[in-house]
Design a protein around this motif. Sequence first.
Motif, short mmCIF file in Angstrom:
data_model
loop_
_atom_site.label_atom_id
_atom_site.label_comp_id
_atom_site.label_asym_id
_atom_site.label_seq_id
_atom_site.Cartn_x
_atom_site.Cartn_y
_atom_site.Cartn_z
N THR A 1 34.07 -15.88 -4.84
CA THR A 1 34.12 -16.19 -6.27
C THR A 1 34.16 -17.70 -6.48
N LEU A 2 35.28 -18.32 -6.13
CA LEU A 2 35.36 -19.78 -6.18
C LEU A 2 34.70 -20.43 -4.98
N VAL A 3 34.87 -19.80 -3.82
CA VAL A 3 34.41 -20.38 -2.55
C VAL A 3 33.34 -19.49 -1.94
N LYS B 1 31.52 -4.29 -10.34
CA LYS B 1 30.71 -4.59 -11.51
C LYS B 1 30.91 -3.58 -12.63
N ARG B 2 31.19 -2.33 -12.28
CA ARG B 2 31.41 -1.31 -13.30
C ARG B 2 32.69 -1.57 -14.11
N HIS B 3 33.58 -2.35 -13.57
CA HIS B 3 34.82 -2.67 -14.27
C HIS B 3 34.74 -3.99 -15.03
N ASP C 1 35.15 -10.61 -7.26
CA ASP C 1 34.01 -9.95 -6.61
C ASP C 1 34.41 -8.79 -5.72
N GLY C 2 35.72 -8.60 -5.44
CA GLY C 2 36.14 -7.61 -4.47
C GLY C 2 36.93 -6.46 -5.08
N GLY C 3 37.17 -5.44 -4.27
CA GLY C 3 37.92 -4.28 -4.73
C GLY C 3 39.32 -4.61 -5.21
N ASN C 4 39.91 -5.65 -4.65
CA ASN C 4 41.26 -6.04 -5.08
C ASN C 4 41.24 -6.86 -6.38
N ASP C 5 40.05 -7.04 -6.96
CA ASP C 5 39.93 -7.74 -8.25
C ASP C 5 39.78 -6.78 -9.43
N ILE C 6 39.65 -5.49 -9.16
CA ILE C 6 39.34 -4.54 -10.22
C ILE C 6 40.42 -4.52 -11.31
N GLU C 7 41.69 -4.44 -10.92
CA GLU C 7 42.76 -4.41 -11.92
C GLU C 7 42.77 -5.69 -12.76
N GLY D 1 36.47 -9.73 -18.33
CA GLY D 1 36.42 -9.62 -16.88
C GLY D 1 35.01 -9.89 -16.40
N VAL D 2 34.85 -10.89 -15.53
CA VAL D 2 33.53 -11.30 -15.05
C VAL D 2 33.40 -10.96 -13.58
N ALA D 3 32.41 -10.17 -13.23
CA ALA D 3 32.10 -9.87 -11.83
C ALA D 3 31.00 -10.80 -11.35
N MET D 4 31.17 -11.32 -10.15
CA MET D 4 30.13 -12.15 -9.57
C MET D 4 28.91 -11.30 -9.22
#
Length: 255
Positions: free
Chosen positions: A12-14, A230-232, A205-211, A219-222
């Motif tokens: 995401t950042l890196v 992306k669905r969240h 971008d990851g599963g631990n970002d969903i919440e 909420g922005v998905a990379m």
Amino acid sequence: MIRAAFFDIDGTLVSFKTHKVSEGTIKAFDELHKQGIRTFISTGRPQQIIPKMPVSFDGFITMNGGHVFVGETILHSSPIPEEDAKRWIRYAYENKITTFAFMPDAICLNQGDPALAALRAQLDFELPPIWTMDELMDKKINQFIVMQSPDKDKETLEMLPGCAMPRWHPAFSDLIPNGISKAVGMQKILDHFGIKQDETIAFGDGGNDIEMLDFAKIGVAMGNAADEVKRHADYVTTDVDDEGIFNALKSLGII
């Protein structure tokens, strides 16, 4: 009006490819700060392995919300339930499952593993020291990283009823206390600064970002995020290597 922006680190950042923050992201942070928008890290990493970056942050959500701080002030710290931690430590050593243990003041490994070279190369950090089971057994652990395939996760959770396993990589999963997430960390930050939930934007971008993406007003998905992530999201931007943060902030009219 957006007053707080939260950012995952890896992917995401890196960039996974360059291990750097892009020029566009640096420019975006300058614009955010000029507008008085606070910026925060929200990562699964512990503080000790957060890379140095050419942008500044007002606070840190680490270990997936398990340890949150602003400067020297700890806003929240949640260890894994003691019995679950001891059970996993014993099981990992006995079954030779490579495991990182993250604490607010230390990180360690239970054993060496050739697969760690690939992980180190992807995330760009030095491997921590190896501790014995006795050294680790009485420590308060906020998070483990478990080097195992996804098909083992169900069995692990049945053994550890006080834990959750947000997975963001096929080779390993985070192991954290139930009820802990980046969204929990966000709420601690918002309470501290007096910011409302509907004044937030979050990037991941990851599963631990969903919440976190669900919790944020935006909420922005990379672009490089998994489809489930992306669905969240309220908005899907371009890849981390294609100025995803800058492009989203520009398109959304925030900068």
